[in-house]
Design a protein around this motif. Structure first.
Motif, short mmCIF file in Angstrom:
data_model
loop_
_atom_site.label_atom_id
_atom_site.label_comp_id
_atom_site.label_asym_id
_atom_site.label_seq_id
_atom_site.Cartn_x
_atom_site.Cartn_y
_atom_site.Cartn_z
N LEU A 135 -2.18 -9.13 10.21
CA LEU A 135 -0.36 -8.69 9.90
C LEU A 135 -0.12 -8.25 8.82
N HIS A 136 0.90 -7.31 8.77
CA HIS A 136 0.42 -6.45 8.07
C HIS A 136 2.35 -6.42 7.33
N ARG A 137 2.00 -6.33 5.54
CA ARG A 137 3.54 -6.66 5.08
C ARG A 137 4.14 -5.44 4.53
N ALA A 140 0.82 -2.62 1.48
CA ALA A 140 0.14 -2.71 1.11
C ALA A 140 -1.19 -3.97 0.82
N SER A 141 -2.16 -3.81 1.56
CA SER A 141 -2.48 -4.91 0.38
C SER A 141 -4.71 -4.79 0.72
N ALA A 142 -5.32 -4.60 -0.30
CA ALA A 142 -6.58 -4.07 0.28
C ALA A 142 -6.74 -5.47 0.94
N ALA A 285 7.58 1.21 9.23
CA ALA A 285 6.85 2.46 10.25
C ALA A 285 4.90 2.47 8.92
N ARG A 286 5.42 1.79 7.67
CA ARG A 286 4.40 2.50 6.78
C ARG A 286 3.37 2.06 6.99
N HIS A 287 2.60 2.31 7.08
CA HIS A 287 0.77 1.88 7.05
C HIS A 287 0.02 2.88 6.12
N SER A 288 -1.38 2.16 6.46
CA SER A 288 -2.77 2.89 5.80
C SER A 288 -3.65 3.82 6.72
N GLY A 289 -3.59 3.14 7.57
CA GLY A 289 -4.00 4.11 8.50
C GLY A 289 -5.25 3.37 9.22
N ALA A 420 -0.63 6.84 4.67
CA ALA A 420 -0.73 7.21 2.73
C ALA A 420 -1.89 5.56 2.86
N ARG A 421 -3.04 5.80 1.86
CA ARG A 421 -4.18 5.38 2.47
C ARG A 421 -4.74 5.08 0.86
N VAL A 422 -3.92 3.66 -0.27
CA VAL A 422 -4.82 3.28 -1.00
C VAL A 422 -6.52 3.05 -0.86
N HIS A 423 -7.02 3.91 -2.08
CA HIS A 423 -8.83 3.58 -1.88
C HIS A 423 -8.99 3.42 -3.14
N ASN A 424 -9.93 2.82 -3.09
CA ASN A 424 -10.50 2.65 -4.48
C ASN A 424 -11.71 3.51 -4.44
N GLY A 425 -12.54 4.29 -3.39
CA GLY A 425 -13.38 4.52 -3.20
C GLY A 425 -13.61 6.04 -4.29
N PHE A 459 -3.31 -1.37 17.99
CA PHE A 459 -1.39 -1.59 18.70
C PHE A 459 -1.00 -2.29 17.61
N ARG A 460 0.30 -1.39 16.80
CA ARG A 460 1.29 -1.91 15.76
C ARG A 460 2.71 -2.60 15.92
N VAL A 461 3.33 -3.77 16.50
CA VAL A 461 4.59 -4.10 17.28
C VAL A 461 5.05 -4.63 15.69
C1 LIG Z 1 -5.11 -2.15 -4.01
C2 LIG Z 1 -5.72 -0.93 -2.87
C3 LIG Z 1 -7.00 -0.70 -2.55
C4 LIG Z 1 -7.67 -0.40 -1.00
N1 LIG Z 1 -8.26 -0.18 -1.86
C5 LIG Z 1 -9.12 -0.30 -0.63
C6 LIG Z 1 -10.62 0.88 -0.57
O1 LIG Z 1 -11.28 0.63 -1.68
N2 LIG Z 1 -10.75 1.66 1.10
C7 LIG Z 1 -9.96 1.25 2.29
O2 LIG Z 1 -10.35 1.47 3.52
N3 LIG Z 1 -9.39 0.34 2.16
C8 LIG Z 1 -8.11 0.00 1.33
N4 LIG Z 1 -7.23 -0.19 1.04
C9 LIG Z 1 -6.10 0.00 2.31
C10 LIG Z 1 -5.89 -1.51 2.80
O3 LIG Z 1 -6.90 -1.81 3.57
C11 LIG Z 1 -4.77 -1.37 3.47
O4 LIG Z 1 -3.89 -1.29 2.46
C12 LIG Z 1 -4.76 -2.53 4.62
O5 LIG Z 1 -5.73 -2.63 5.67
C13 LIG Z 1 -3.47 -3.03 4.93
O6 LIG Z 1 -2.74 -2.44 5.40
P1 LIG Z 1 -1.38 -1.71 5.85
O7 LIG Z 1 -0.96 -1.31 4.86
O8 LIG Z 1 -1.45 -0.44 6.92
O9 LIG Z 1 -0.03 -2.75 6.00
C14 LIG Z 1 -6.53 -0.73 -0.50
C15 LIG Z 1 -5.71 -1.69 -0.30
C16 LIG Z 1 -5.32 -1.33 -1.16
C17 LIG Z 1 -3.46 -2.16 -1.28
#
Ligand SMILES: Cc1cc2nc3c(=O)[nH]c(=O)nc-3n(C[C@H](O)[C@H](O)[C@H](O)COP(=O)(O)O)c2cc1C
Length: 465
Positions: A135-137, A140-142, A285-289, A420-425, A459-461
Motif C-alpha cells: 500500500l502506497h500513499r 512517502a514513508s520509510a 505517479a509519485r514513487h520512490s523507485g 525521487a528517493r528520500v534516503h537517510n543513508g 507492478f503498481r495499480v
Molecule cells: C523519511 C524517509 C526516510 C527514508 N529513508 C530511506 C532509506 O534510508 N533507504 C531507503 O532505501 N529508502 C528510504 N525511504 C524510502 C521509502 O522506503 C519509500 O518512500 C517507501 O518504500 C514508500 O515508497 P513510495 O514512496 O514509492 O510509495 C525513506 C522514506 C522516507 C519518507
C-alpha cells in the motif's frame, strides 16, 4: 483499522462538517482550544541526543532491522490501537484538482474535503508484487509504516482521516452529526504521529523518521490545498498545537504540526503555477523507485531544475536552503546549485559525483547509485539558531520545515515521470563540510535522489475509491 459503526457524512454532503460535541470545549476566539497541560507521563519525544544518534549517525537503528524483525520490545499491539468511532464515508475523490466555487466553503464542501484528504495522504497505489510493500500513499514513508495521522479539527469536533477506507472517523468521543454550521469558524488539519508504528522496525531511530514524515505530510496538505484554491496558514507553534490536540489525541500519538484552513470570501486562487493542472496525475505517479535506487542513466528534461526551484519557492516555510548536485539534466551544466530565499543559482560547476558519493554513505557503503541519478537534493536548516531558541522542540520544528520542502521535490520529480528517493543513508557532517554549510549552524535533514525510473519487478495499480 476497523470501526464499530458506519455513519453517513450527512453534514459534509449538505455543506457541513460540524458535529455537536459530547461535552463543552474551551474555545478561544480563534477557534483553538486552550492549552492543556502536557499529558502526564508522556516522554520527551525528541531528546537532545537524537541529533547525534539519528541525524549525525544512524546508530539508533537496531540491528534487527536488517532481518526485518521487530525491534526488541516494540511489537506490542497496544502501542498502535485501531481507531474506534463513528465512520463517515467521503465522496469519491476527483481525477483532477482545481479551484472551484465550492472552494470558498472550505472543508464544509464535501468534494473539496474528499479531494484534499485523498491527495494529501490517501491511498493512491497498490503494489501487487508478491512480497512487496502493498500500500502506497500520496506521501512517502520509510518502509511504508505511515506513522503520521491527519485529523480535521474545528472548534466543536475532530475527525480522523482513514486513508485505507477513504473515510473519516470521529475521534472526539460520543459526538453526533448535527445540522449546525459555524460560518467563518477556523478549521485545522492537524498532524500527529504514532512513533510505535515505525519504532517496531526502527527502534529509537523512529522519532527522526516520524518527524521527517510529519513535515512531508504538512507539505502535502499545503500543496493540495493550494491546488484546490484553499488558503492555508501552516503552523509550528507548540501552544497552538497542544491546544488543538488537547482531549482529542489518542495516548499513543505525538502532536507534530498543523495548518489552519482559512475561510475565505475571495474567489479561489489559482493552483500552484509550477504544476498547472497536473498535480493529481503527478501525485498518482509519485514513487520512490525500486528497493535499491538505481535509476536509468537518462538525462532528465531541462524543465526539471526550473520546476524544482519553483516548487521550493512555493514551500510552506522559507527558512531552509536546498543544495542540488546536478549530473544529468538536459541543457543544464552539471554542478552545485543552491536554492535559498526563493532563488536558484549555480555556485560551482563540474561533475559533482565525487561529492555525492562521499556524502551519501552509511558506514562506508554508498547508499544509492548516484552515477545514474539526474540530481540529488540536500535540504539544510539552521539548527544552531533553532536549538538556541526552541531547545528540544527545534527538532520537530526544523523537520516540519525541511520535510514540507522535501515532499514538493518528490512531486516536482514525479511531474516529469522521475523517481525521487528520500534516503537517510548520508553523512550529515560530510554534507556540512562538502556543501559549504555554516559549521555548527546548518544541518542537512533530507537527502533526495532523483532519477529516471527503470522498469522494475514491481507492478503498481492505481487505487480508485
Ligand atoms: C523519511 C524517509 C526516510 C527514508 N529513508 C530511506 C532509506 O534510508 N533507504 C531507503 O532505501 N529508502 C528510504 N525511504 C524510502 C521509502 O522506503 C519509500 O518512500 C517507501 O518504500 C514508500 O515508497 P513510495 O514512496 O514509492 O510509495 C525513506 C522514506 C522516507 C519518507
Amino acid at each position: 483499522m476497523t470501526g464499530d459503526m458506519t455513519g453517513e457524512l450527512t453534514g459534509a454532503r449538505t455543506g457541513e462538517l460540524t458535529c455537536a460535541p459530547a461535552g463543552p470545549l474551551d474555545v478561544e476566539p480563534s477557534g483553538v482550544t486552550e492549552r492543556a497541560p502536557r499529558a502526564p507521563g508522556r516522554t520527551e519525544p525528541f531528546p537532545p541526543k537524537l541529533w547525534a544518534d539519528a541525524v549525525y549517525s544512524r546508530r539508533a537503528i537496531p540491528a534487527t532491522l536488517a532481518a526485518g524483525h521487530p525491534a526488541p520490545g516494540r511489537a506490542d499491539a497496544d502501542l498502535d490501537p485501531p481507531l474506534q468511532g463513528l465512520r463517515l464515508p467521503l465522496e469519491p475523490p476527483p481525477l483532477h484538482l482545481a479551484p472551484s466555487p465550492g472552494s470558498r466553503a472550505g472543508l464544509t464542501e464535501p468534494a473539496v474535503l474528499a479531494a484534499l484528504l485523498h491527495y494529501s495522504y490517501g491511498l493512491l497505489q497498490h503494489d501487487v508484487t508478491p512480497g512487496g510493500r502493498p500500500l502506497h500513499r500520496a506521501v512517502a514513508s520509510a518502509r511504508c509504516r505511515y506513522p503520521s495521522e491527519l485529523t480535521l479539527v474545528t472548534p466543536t469536533t475532530a475527525f480522523r482521516f482513514d486513508p485505507l477506507h477513504h473515510q473519516l472517523v470521529q475521534i472526539n468521543g460520543s459526538v453526533t452529526i448535527s445540522q449546525h454550521t459555524q460560518p467563518g469558524a477556523s478549521q485545522y488539519a492537524v498532524i500527529t504521529s504514532r512513533f510505535a508504528r515505525t519504532a517496531r522496525l526502527y527502534g529509537d531511530y523512529a522519532p527522526r523518521l516520524c518527524a521527517q514524515e510529519a513535515g512531508m505530510l504538512l507539505g502535502a496538505v499545503h500543496l493540495t490545498a493550494a491546488a484546490l484554491g484553499l488558503a492555508t496558514r501552516p503552523g509550528q507553534d507548540r501552544d497552538t498545537l497542544d491546544g488543538l490536540c488537547a482531549d482529542r489525541l489518542p495516548a499513543a500519538e505525538h502532536p507534530m504540526g498543523y495548518l489552519e484552513i482559512l475561510p475565505t470570501t475571495q474567489p479561489p486562487a489559482a493552483g500552484p503555477s509550477w504544476l498547472s493542472a497536473g498535480l493529481a496525475p503527478a501525485l498518482r505517479a509519485r514513487h520512490s523507485g525500486a528497493a535499491i535506487f538505481d535509476p536509468d542513466p537518462a538525462p532528465a528534461p531541462r524543465a526539471l531544475l526550473a520546476d524544482l526551484g519553483a516548487a521550493l519557492a512555493a514551500a510552506p516555510f522559507t527558512d531552509f536552503s536546498c543544495h542540488l548536485l546536478v549530473r544529468r539534466v538536459a541543457d543544464s551544466a552539471p554542478g552545485h546549485y543552491v536554492h535559498s530565499d526563493g532563488r536558484l543559482w549555480q555556485v560551482r560547476d563540474g561533475d559533482p559525483l565525487a561529492l555525492m558519493e562521499r556524502i551519501g554513505q552509511t558506514e562506508g557503503r554508498v547508499s544509492v547509485n548516484f552515477r545514474s541519478t539526474a540530481c540529488t537534493a540536500y535540504i539544510a536548516v539552521r539548527r544552531g539558531t533553532a536549538v538556541a531558541r526552541y531547545g528540544t522542540d527545534a527538532f520537530r520544528r526544523l523537520h516540519l520545515i525541511a520535510g514540507s520542502a522535501a515532499h514538493l521535490l518528490c512531486v516536482a520529480a514525479a511531474r516529469h515521470g522521475l523517481s525521487a528517493r528520500v534516503h537517510n543513508g548520508y553523512d550529515a557532517a560530510a554534507a556540512e563540510r562538502l556543501l559549504g554549510l555554516t559549521m555548527d549552524e546548518e544541518t542537512v535533514l533530507f537527502q533526495v535522489a532523483i532519477g529516471a525510473a527503470r522498469p522494475g519487478a514491481a507492478f503498481r495499480v492505481p487505487v480508485v475509491f
